[in-house]
Design a protein around this motif. Structure first.
Motif, PDB file in Angstrom:
ATOM      1  N   ASN A  46       0.368  -1.266   0.007  1.00 15.33           N
ATOM      2  CA  ASN A  46      -0.071  -0.580   0.299  1.00 15.33           C
ATOM      3  C   ASN A  46       0.829   1.303  -0.313  1.00 15.33           C
ATOM      4  N   TYR A  47      -0.073   2.541  -0.199  1.00 12.99           N
ATOM      5  CA  TYR A  47       1.403   3.645  -0.586  1.00 12.99           C
ATOM      6  C   TYR A  47       2.032   3.769   1.257  1.00 12.99           C
ATOM      7  N   ARG A  48       0.639   3.032   1.954  1.00 14.26           N
ATOM      8  CA  ARG A  48       1.041   3.159   3.281  1.00 14.26           C
ATOM      9  C   ARG A  48       2.651   3.097   3.306  1.00 14.26           C
ATOM     10  N   ASP A  89      -0.870  -5.628   5.291  1.00 20.42           N
ATOM     11  CA  ASP A  89      -1.010  -6.390   4.422  1.00 20.42           C
ATOM     12  C   ASP A  89      -0.907  -8.115   3.605  1.00 20.42           C
ATOM     13  N   THR A 103      -4.661  -8.685  -0.555  1.00 18.67           N
ATOM     14  CA  THR A 103      -4.702  -7.552  -1.115  1.00 18.67           C
ATOM     15  C   THR A 103      -5.813  -7.168  -0.771  1.00 18.67           C
ATOM     16  N   CYS A 120      -5.961  -3.902   3.595  1.00 19.61           N
ATOM     17  CA  CYS A 120      -5.934  -2.529   3.660  1.00 19.61           C
ATOM     18  C   CYS A 120      -7.210  -1.882   2.628  1.00 19.61           C
ATOM     19  N   ALA A 121      -6.809  -2.165   1.966  1.00 18.94           N
ATOM     20  CA  ALA A 121      -7.142  -1.049   0.184  1.00 18.94           C
ATOM     21  C   ALA A 121      -8.540  -1.205   0.159  1.00 18.94           C
ATOM     22  N   THR A 129     -10.512  -0.198   2.931  1.00 23.11           N
ATOM     23  CA  THR A 129     -10.777   0.987   3.393  1.00 23.11           C
ATOM     24  C   THR A 129     -11.580   0.924   2.167  1.00 23.11           C
ATOM     25  N   GLY A 187      -5.067   0.385  -5.826  1.00 23.36           N
ATOM     26  CA  GLY A 187      -5.564  -0.199  -4.458  1.00 23.36           C
ATOM     27  C   GLY A 187      -6.956  -0.327  -4.128  1.00 23.36           C
ATOM     28  N   VAL A 188      -6.963   1.046  -3.564  1.00 20.45           N
ATOM     29  CA  VAL A 188      -8.279   1.489  -3.123  1.00 20.45           C
ATOM     30  C   VAL A 188      -9.508   1.514  -3.997  1.00 20.45           C
ATOM     31  N   LYS A 196      -2.935  -3.527  -6.917  1.00 16.72           N
ATOM     32  CA  LYS A 196      -2.819  -4.124  -6.396  1.00 16.72           C
ATOM     33  C   LYS A 196      -1.016  -4.846  -6.968  1.00 16.72           C
TER      34      LYS A 196
END
Length: 335
Positions: A40-42, A65, A141, A144-145, A148, A172-173, A329
């Motif tokens: 994730n971008y996080r 994830d 995957t 998180c994404a 969210t 992804g989100v 992803k």
């Protein structure tokens, strides 16, 4: 066991390969053989020292994830019998209801060790079972994404059939939001700077698409297509939030998720004038994850995976995330 660790925010070189003793589950815990992880971008923000929430860089195992199978049970475990295919929930303390106060202190791959490792111990309450039709790579995957996106669409004002959803970009989100909204019978408008990515969004059932390079005032295009949308999955942040607010109908909902685009602070009068709801969306609970999985199973939704890397290629996967050329992803196959 093999794992990746980070002890400093050193950019793309933050992750270091390491060996650790294989952990053993204690009372109420299970041992999971991790099979895949997704980025994730996080994860990039943490490596760049730009993550605004709690982190602990004391040999932290990164990445929130992941999916795998339960290979050992601690004493007193009741939710599992062994062998189940599972994924960890993003915040290990948020099981249901309203967001818990210690959410960020129990978040995988930030405040506590994550899943970029061959084995990880979880409390039995911190896992969900995967939909049967998904592979480990696809299941990785979701935490998180996908959760969210689900929270943005269902967490406050549940999405209804026939409503309109606006998604920003093709990360992804946003891709999960397109898939979940389509499954709910909603109309989806997707934006991107790339016509090729918009083609992929349409292939995933986006009803209309807008290239924001061609239409920099893209909220006007949204208004041309609609009287205002019911839900915005807002992943840009301050750089896109004013246009997202301007895209909503009165009473519409903006799920504020991301930090991708820089811009000026939002004028509160914009929210007042639009009569919309702007809500921070911080992933979601185990209850949301389980609700989402039932929808994914019913509609046989398959996550969109752009690329899969081997465990030894994890730093290359992180570099690919930074390039931001992917749709969906980026996944790391662990074993």
């Amino acid at each position: 066991m093999r794992a990746y660790e980070m002890s400093a925010a050193a950019g793309l070189g933050s992750w270091k390969s390491a060996e650790r003793p294989t952990p053993e589950p204690g009372r109420g815990q299970v041992l999971v053989r991790m099979r895949a992880a997704s980025l994730n971008y996080r994860d990039l923000l943490i490596c760049e020292g730009r993550y605004p929430f709690a982190i602990n860089l004391d040999r932290l195992i990164p990445v929130s994830d992941g999916a795998g199978e339960i290979v050992a049970l601690g004493e007193g475990v009741r939710r599992f019998t062994g062998g189940e295919r599972v994924a960890g929930i993003f915040s290990q303390s948020w099981l249901g209801g309203a967001q818990v106060a210690d959410m960020w202190q129990t978040a995988l791959g930030g405040a506590i060790d994550g899943v970029l490792t061959e084995y990880q111990v979880f409390d039995e309450d911190g896992l969900v079972t995967l939909p049967d039709h998904l592979s480990f790579e696809e299941g990785a995957t979701l935490p998180c994404a996908a959760v969210t996106a689900w929270n943005a669409l269902y967490g406050l004002k549940p999405l209804k059939a026939g409503e309109t959803v606006l998604t920003l970009g093709t990360g992804g989100v946003s891709i999960f939001a397109i898939q979940l909204a389509h499954a709910a019978g909603a109309r989806v408008i997707a934006t991107s700077s790339s016509d090729a990515k918009l083609d992929k969004a349409r292939a995933l059932s986006a009803n209309e698409t807008i290239n924001y390079r061609t239409h920099p005032d893209w909220e006007q295009e949204v208004r041309r297509l609609t009287v205002g949308v019911d839900h915005v999955v807002e992943v840009g942040g301050t750089g896109t939030l004013p246009r997202s607010i301007a895209s909503t109908r009165p009473g519409g909902h903006v799920g504020l998720i991301g930090l991708l685009a820089q811009g000026e602070a939002i004028d509160p009068l914009a929210i007042l004038g639009a009569s919309c709801i702007v809500r921070g969306v911080a992933v979601g609970s185990r209850e949301m994850f389980e609700d989402m999985n039932r929808s994914i199973a019913l509609h046989t939704i398959r996550p969109v995976i752009d690329r899969v890397y081997g465990f030894d290629e994890a730093p290359a996967a992180l570099a690919a995330l930074a390039e931001a050329s992917h749709v969906g992803k980026i996944v790391i196959r662990i074993g």
